[in-house]
Design a protein around this motif. Structure first.
Motif, PDB file in Angstrom:
ATOM      1  N   GLU A 184     -12.953  -2.911   2.011  1.00  0.00           N
ATOM      2  CA  GLU A 184     -13.015  -2.234   3.305  1.00  0.00           C
ATOM      3  C   GLU A 184     -14.424  -1.747   3.637  1.00  0.00           C
ATOM      4  OE1 GLU A 184     -10.297   1.124   3.324  1.00  0.00           O
ATOM      5  OE2 GLU A 184     -10.751   1.629   1.255  1.00  0.00           O
TER       6      GLU A 184
ATOM      7  N   LYS B 254      -9.011  13.355   6.020  1.00  0.00           N
ATOM      8  CA  LYS B 254      -7.949  13.970   5.235  1.00  0.00           C
ATOM      9  C   LYS B 254      -8.552  15.041   4.324  1.00  0.00           C
ATOM     10  CE  LYS B 254      -6.820   9.699   4.289  1.00  0.00           C
ATOM     11  NZ  LYS B 254      -6.308   8.468   3.703  1.00  0.00           N
TER      12      LYS B 254
ATOM     13  N   LEU C 192       0.851  -1.194   0.000  1.00  0.00           N
ATOM     14  CA  LEU C 192       0.000   0.000   0.000  1.00  0.00           C
ATOM     15  C   LEU C 192       0.883   1.239   0.000  1.00  0.00           C
ATOM     16  CD1 LEU C 192      -2.614   1.697   0.482  1.00  0.00           C
ATOM     17  CD2 LEU C 192      -2.354   1.257   2.910  1.00  0.00           C
TER      18      LEU C 192
ATOM     19  N   CYS D 291      -3.896  -4.859   4.102  1.00  0.00           N
ATOM     20  CA  CYS D 291      -3.026  -3.701   4.334  1.00  0.00           C
ATOM     21  C   CYS D 291      -3.518  -2.867   5.503  1.00  0.00           C
ATOM     22  CB  CYS D 291      -2.889  -2.858   3.074  1.00  0.00           C
ATOM     23  SG  CYS D 291      -4.456  -2.239   2.468  1.00  0.00           S
ATOM     24  N   GLY D 292      -4.580  -3.317   6.184  1.00  0.00           N
ATOM     25  CA  GLY D 292      -5.002  -2.642   7.418  1.00  0.00           C
ATOM     26  C   GLY D 292      -4.027  -3.003   8.529  1.00  0.00           C
TER      27      GLY D 292
ATOM     28  N   ASN E 265      -8.775  -1.391   8.728  1.00  0.00           N
ATOM     29  CA  ASN E 265      -9.006  -0.175   9.518  1.00  0.00           C
ATOM     30  C   ASN E 265     -10.423   0.328   9.262  1.00  0.00           C
ATOM     31  OD1 ASN E 265      -6.312  -0.497   9.910  1.00  0.00           O
ATOM     32  ND2 ASN E 265      -5.682   1.198   8.622  1.00  0.00           N
ATOM     33  N   ASP E 266     -10.753   0.467   7.986  1.00  0.00           N
ATOM     34  CA  ASP E 266     -12.105   0.934   7.665  1.00  0.00           C
ATOM     35  C   ASP E 266     -13.119  -0.189   7.772  1.00  0.00           C
ATOM     36  OD1 ASP E 266     -11.976   3.697   7.206  1.00  0.00           O
ATOM     37  OD2 ASP E 266     -10.909   3.354   5.338  1.00  0.00           O
TER      38      ASP E 266
ATOM     39  N   ARG F 236     -15.866  10.395  -0.412  1.00  0.00           N
ATOM     40  CA  ARG F 236     -14.417  10.236  -0.253  1.00  0.00           C
ATOM     41  C   ARG F 236     -13.890   9.181  -1.243  1.00  0.00           C
ATOM     42  NH1 ARG F 236     -12.931   6.429   4.985  1.00  0.00           N
ATOM     43  NH2 ARG F 236     -10.987   6.260   3.818  1.00  0.00           N
TER      44      ARG F 236
ATOM     45  N   ARG G 299      -2.096   2.936  -4.257  1.00  0.00           N
ATOM     46  CA  ARG G 299      -3.532   3.198  -4.107  1.00  0.00           C
ATOM     47  C   ARG G 299      -3.874   4.565  -4.671  1.00  0.00           C
ATOM     48  NH1 ARG G 299      -6.070   3.402   1.812  1.00  0.00           N
ATOM     49  NH2 ARG G 299      -5.052   5.425   1.838  1.00  0.00           N
TER      50      ARG G 299
HETATM   51  C1  PEP Z   1      -7.719   0.532   5.808  1.00  0.00           C
HETATM   52  O1  PEP Z   1      -8.808   1.106   5.829  1.00  0.00           O
HETATM   53  O2  PEP Z   1      -7.483  -0.541   6.416  1.00  0.00           O
HETATM   54  C2  PEP Z   1      -6.597   1.124   5.050  1.00  0.00           C
HETATM   55  C3  PEP Z   1      -5.460   0.488   4.906  1.00  0.00           C
HETATM   56  O3  PEP Z   1      -6.781   2.365   4.525  1.00  0.00           O
HETATM   57  P1  PEP Z   1      -6.649   3.739   5.339  1.00  0.00           P
HETATM   58  O4  PEP Z   1      -6.151   3.393   6.725  1.00  0.00           O
HETATM   59  O5  PEP Z   1      -5.695   4.595   4.573  1.00  0.00           O
HETATM   60  O6  PEP Z   1      -8.038   4.238   5.328  1.00  0.00           O
END
Ligand code: PEP
Ligand code: MG
Length: 573
Positions: free
Chosen positions: A429, A338, A292, A500-501, A452-453, A356, A330
């Protein structure tokens, strides 16, 4: 004094506090004992303000144009205005402190400008307000940081470290970060980890309990802040810092080794980065590629969008750093927390579920095409792959493919060098993407799970909101079931699936991810070797057994405790 918070970036930092705020602290007026030295204090602050502003203007002139820099330089003229200075001196002589005098005089200038009714002059009132705030913050000893100018051993304390504030922070100057807001997966936490700076976030009442120049210990592994520590604490934490460094040294044994489970199943450990420089660091830390590259860095802290050439050079640099190893870039994931002023993002009540990421890009096709063209061109210099954030529908993929085809045609006509076969993947996500993962898998070249999301959207819990942080856990059966489903659908369609979270480097989760057959773990650079070590601990059979039991449990806390016990037992053997 001990303050608890969220352990957001491991390690121990010891140093002196610099408070960074976007607005001045409340002013408590008092009559200065010596009025002459109070005027001198104001003059010194005004000189400092002008010096800072000139530096900012010079940087802006390089990054943007002389026109934008001239606006900043007009702030210097206003701070030096003889009428304003005489008014402030008079207020101090009448018995006000410098902060209160500046507040009074600048507020009356603002009122004067606003009362004219002339739009141009009224706009100037905003500038005056900005000058007032920055001058008062200078007097109060708090302010925006110039990260390259802070002394080594600085601990940054702030309400919330916004992404734009963090550009330029380096670990050799900043020893720790403490914030009043933010969770483990907030962007300030991710950035702190990427920089290897210990961080404690959501530290209770930090802004009211800490002062500039306090000595502080930041324990980013335990989520503890100690203000003005005793000698005992200092000794204890110096020892802990040394142990942390020793552990890091032990992990060095995993450098240059393949990432394999205990029974030899090969995995990829790649890195999450936010700039080309991050790519070089990740390579040095033994990343097997990039999982990422967040491209937001190119768009932030400037007054207009980056042109194709600048983007191309940045992507090419990362691609070249990794040769034939994969580099997943990405596309712009802007919005949410952001903000980029020149993009004029709409003000939304719920920006995290608003316009977004891919939604914004598809609404701004010119901006999006510039990025896609730069990515296709960079594809000629390495193993570049394009990844789309926040996908919820098949149409988003189709529309992007259409734009990509247009870009390919244009680049071919222009005779530019590019790779027409750059793979296209998506982040999973959102719950919608999980539900249609089987169909999406037929349309794209790879998946990457953005936990994460995904955790936030699945649990309907804002990732930065303390009140619902008890729900925001990847260990929830709902989230784990989503991850399982995503892996199954990817493999059924024959495409690879990564993560990638931040959960990709969570030690307790590794057996679960091995059981689900996750192919690629994308982690921040300082977690590469520990993740390789954690993967090497388990056989597939053990992982399957653990995952089977974990998924039969009902509560996130039960699952987390069970998985932590497993890893502790394994390490004790
Ligand atoms: C996620 O959402 O897991 C992610 C890697 O993207 P970001 O943290 O940049 O939203
Ligand atoms: Mg995301």
């Amino acid at each position: 004094m001990i303050i608890n918070g969220i352990a957001a970036s491991e390690g121990i930092g010891i140093g002196k506090v610099i408070i960074v705020t976007a607005a001045p602290k409340e002013i408590e007026d008092y009559e200065p004992e010596n009025k002459e030295s109070e005027v001198a204090r104001f003059t010194e602050a005004a000189d400092g303000f002008c010096e800072d502003t000139e530096k900012m203007a010079a940087e802006l002139e390089k990054a943007a144009s002389a026109k934008e820099a001239a606006i900043l330089r007009s702030h210097i003229q206003m701070a030096r205005d003889p009428f304003i200075i005489s008014q402030i001196t008079e207020e101090i002589n009448k018995g006000s402190c410098a902060e209160a005098a500046a507040e009074k005089v600048f507020t009356s200038v603002m009122e004067m400008f606003t009362a004219t009714g002339d739009p141009m002059t009224m706009e100037r009132a905003t500038d005056v307000g900005d000058i007032k705030n920055r001058l008062i913050m200078k007097l109060q000893g708090v302010g925006n940081i110039n990260p390259s100018a802070v002394p080594p051993g600085t601990i940054i304390v702030t309400e919330d470290l916004t992404p734009s504030m963090t550009v330029g922070i380096t670990g050799d100057k900043v020893s720790g970060i403490i914030t009043a807001k933010g969770g483990y997966t907030s962007h300030s936490a991710i950035l702190s980890r990427a920089l290897g700076i210990p961080a404690v976030l959501s530290a209770e009442d930090i802004m009211t309990t800490i002062k500039a120049d306090d000595e502080v210990i930041v324990d980013g592994s335990e989520g503890i802040v100690i203000i003005n520590p005793s000698q005992n604490d200092r000794d204890k934490y110096k020892k802990k810092a040394a142990e942390f460094t020793k552990m890091k040294t032990r992990l060095r044994a995993y450098r240059g080794k393949p990432s394999v489970s205990a029974d030899g199943i090969r995995k990829q450990i790649v890195a999450n980065i936010g700039s080309p420089k991050g790519g070089v660091i990740a390579k040095n830390e033994d990343a097997e590629g990039i999982g990422l590259l967040r491209t937001e860095f190119l768009y932030m802290n400037r007054v207009s969008a980056p042109l194709e050439e600048e983007q191309f050079e940045a992507y090419k640099k990362v691609a070249e750093t990794f040769g034939n190893k994969p580099v997943i870039i990405r596309t712009l994931d802007i919005g949410g927390d952001k903000d980029v002023p020149y993009l004029n993002l709409p003000k939304e009540d719920n920006p995290f579920i608003g316009c977004r990421a891919i939604r914004f890009c598809l609404r701004s096709p010119d901006l999006f095409r510039t990025q896609l063209r730069a990515l296709l061109r960079a594809g000629a210099y390495g193993n570049v792959r394009i990844m789309l954030p926040m996908i919820t529908t098949l149409e988003e993929v189709h529309e992007t493919r259409k734009l990509l085809d247009q870009c390919i045609e244009e680049l071919a006509c222009e005779g530019k060098e590019f790779n027409p076969d750059v793979p296209l993947g998506i982040m999973i996500e959102t719950p919608a993407a999980v539900i249609i993962a089987d169909r999406l898998a037929e349309e794209v070249d790879f998946f990457s799970i953005g936990t994460n999301d995904l955790t936030g959207y699945t649990m309907c819990a804002d990732r930065g909101n303390n009140l619902v942080s008890y729900l925001y856990s990847v260990f929830n059966p709902a989230v784990l079931t989503c991850i399982k489903r995503i892996c199954e659908h990817a493999h059924q369609a024959g495409i690879p699936v990564g993560m990638c979270g931040e959960a990709a480097s969570e030690p307790a989760l590794i057996p679960i991810l091995l059981a689900f057959g996750l192919d690629e773990f994308s982690v921040s650079h300082e977690k590469i070797l520990s993740t390789r070590h954690n993967i090497s601990l388990w056989t597939k059979e053990e992982a399957d057994q653990i995952a089977g039991h974990a998924l039969s449990l009902d509560k996130a806390s039960e699952i987390r405790n069970y998985l932590n016990e497993q890893i502790e037992t394994k390490r004790a053997r």
